[in-house]
Design a protein around this motif. Structure first.
Motif, short mmCIF file in Angstrom:
data_model
loop_
_atom_site.label_atom_id
_atom_site.label_comp_id
_atom_site.label_asym_id
_atom_site.label_seq_id
_atom_site.Cartn_x
_atom_site.Cartn_y
_atom_site.Cartn_z
N MET A 1 -7.62 -6.08 -33.76
CA MET A 1 -6.91 -6.39 -32.52
C MET A 1 -5.57 -7.01 -32.86
O MET A 1 -5.46 -7.81 -33.77
CB MET A 1 -7.75 -7.34 -31.68
CG MET A 1 -7.04 -7.72 -30.40
SD MET A 1 -7.93 -8.90 -29.37
CE MET A 1 -9.40 -8.03 -29.02
N TYR B 1 1.60 -7.14 -30.27
CA TYR B 1 1.41 -6.25 -29.13
C TYR B 1 2.72 -6.09 -28.36
O TYR B 1 3.11 -4.98 -28.00
CB TYR B 1 0.32 -6.81 -28.21
CG TYR B 1 0.09 -5.96 -26.99
CD1 TYR B 1 -0.71 -4.83 -27.05
CD2 TYR B 1 0.66 -6.30 -25.77
CE1 TYR B 1 -0.93 -4.05 -25.94
CE2 TYR B 1 0.45 -5.53 -24.65
CZ TYR B 1 -0.35 -4.41 -24.74
OH TYR B 1 -0.55 -3.63 -23.63
N LYS C 1 4.96 -2.64 -27.77
CA LYS C 1 5.10 -2.08 -26.43
C LYS C 1 6.53 -2.11 -25.89
O LYS C 1 6.89 -1.29 -25.07
CB LYS C 1 4.19 -2.83 -25.45
CG LYS C 1 2.74 -2.57 -25.67
CD LYS C 1 2.38 -1.15 -25.35
CE LYS C 1 0.91 -0.91 -25.54
NZ LYS C 1 0.52 0.45 -25.24
N LYS D 1 -6.26 -7.87 -24.83
CA LYS D 1 -7.53 -7.16 -24.73
C LYS D 1 -7.62 -6.39 -23.42
O LYS D 1 -8.05 -5.23 -23.40
CB LYS D 1 -8.68 -8.16 -24.86
CG LYS D 1 -10.01 -7.56 -25.11
CD LYS D 1 -11.03 -8.66 -25.34
CE LYS D 1 -12.20 -8.12 -26.12
NZ LYS D 1 -13.18 -9.14 -26.41
N ASN E 1 -5.25 -3.40 -23.59
CA ASN E 1 -5.78 -2.34 -24.44
C ASN E 1 -6.93 -1.60 -23.77
O ASN E 1 -7.02 -0.38 -23.85
CB ASN E 1 -6.23 -2.89 -25.79
CG ASN E 1 -5.07 -3.17 -26.71
OD1 ASN E 1 -4.01 -2.56 -26.60
ND2 ASN E 1 -5.25 -4.10 -27.63
N SER E 2 -7.82 -2.33 -23.11
CA SER E 2 -8.99 -1.67 -22.52
C SER E 2 -8.62 -0.90 -21.26
O SER E 2 -9.27 0.10 -20.94
CB SER E 2 -10.08 -2.69 -22.21
OG SER E 2 -9.67 -3.58 -21.21
#
Length: 128
Positions: free
Chosen positions: A1, A7, A11, A68, A71-72
């Motif tokens: 992760m 992240y 992005k 999280k 991402n999910s």
């Protein structure tokens, strides 16, 4: 992760609209660091440092939760994540809460400028 920082780097590309908006938000939230000296003054050095570290841990944890969730869900905006994970009603609640949060930021900056501007003007435009 990924960590929240990695992240974000993946992005948002530099110079893009999303990256610019993120930088603006990060700068706005960075103003919260002005509270650190006040926290230490009110609580003492020991407890103040503990509270600052506790706040940092909570911030890291919530950042990881956002990574999280992004991402999910495959989404990058709060409203889109809320819609994908919890449904339309949660998306509407998230929209309202984001609006209220931004209004609170605006009001606090207006109060801050109103209380500090006269002192700043007196500092520069009075003769001693």
């Amino acid at each position: 992760m990924l960590s929240p920082v990695r992240y974000t780097q993946r992005k948002f590309r530099p110079g893009g609209t999303n990256g610019s908006i993120f930088s603006l938000i990060a700068a706005t939230l960075g103003a919260g660091t002005l509270c650190f000296p006040y926290a230490i003054m009110v609580n003492g050095i020991g407890l103040g440092i503990i509270l600052i570290i506790f706040g940092a841990l909570i911030s890291y944890y919530t950042g990881m939760l956002l990574v999280k969730a992004a991402n999910s869900s495959g989404k990058n905006r709060f409203e889109d994540m809320a819609d994908k994970l919890y449904g339309r009603r949660c998306k509407q609640v998230t929209n309202v809460l984001n609006l209220l949060c931004l209004c609170g930021f605006i009001m606090s900056y207006i109060v801050y400028v109103k209380s500090m501007l006269p002192n700043i003007l007196l500092l520069f435009w009075t003769e001693e």
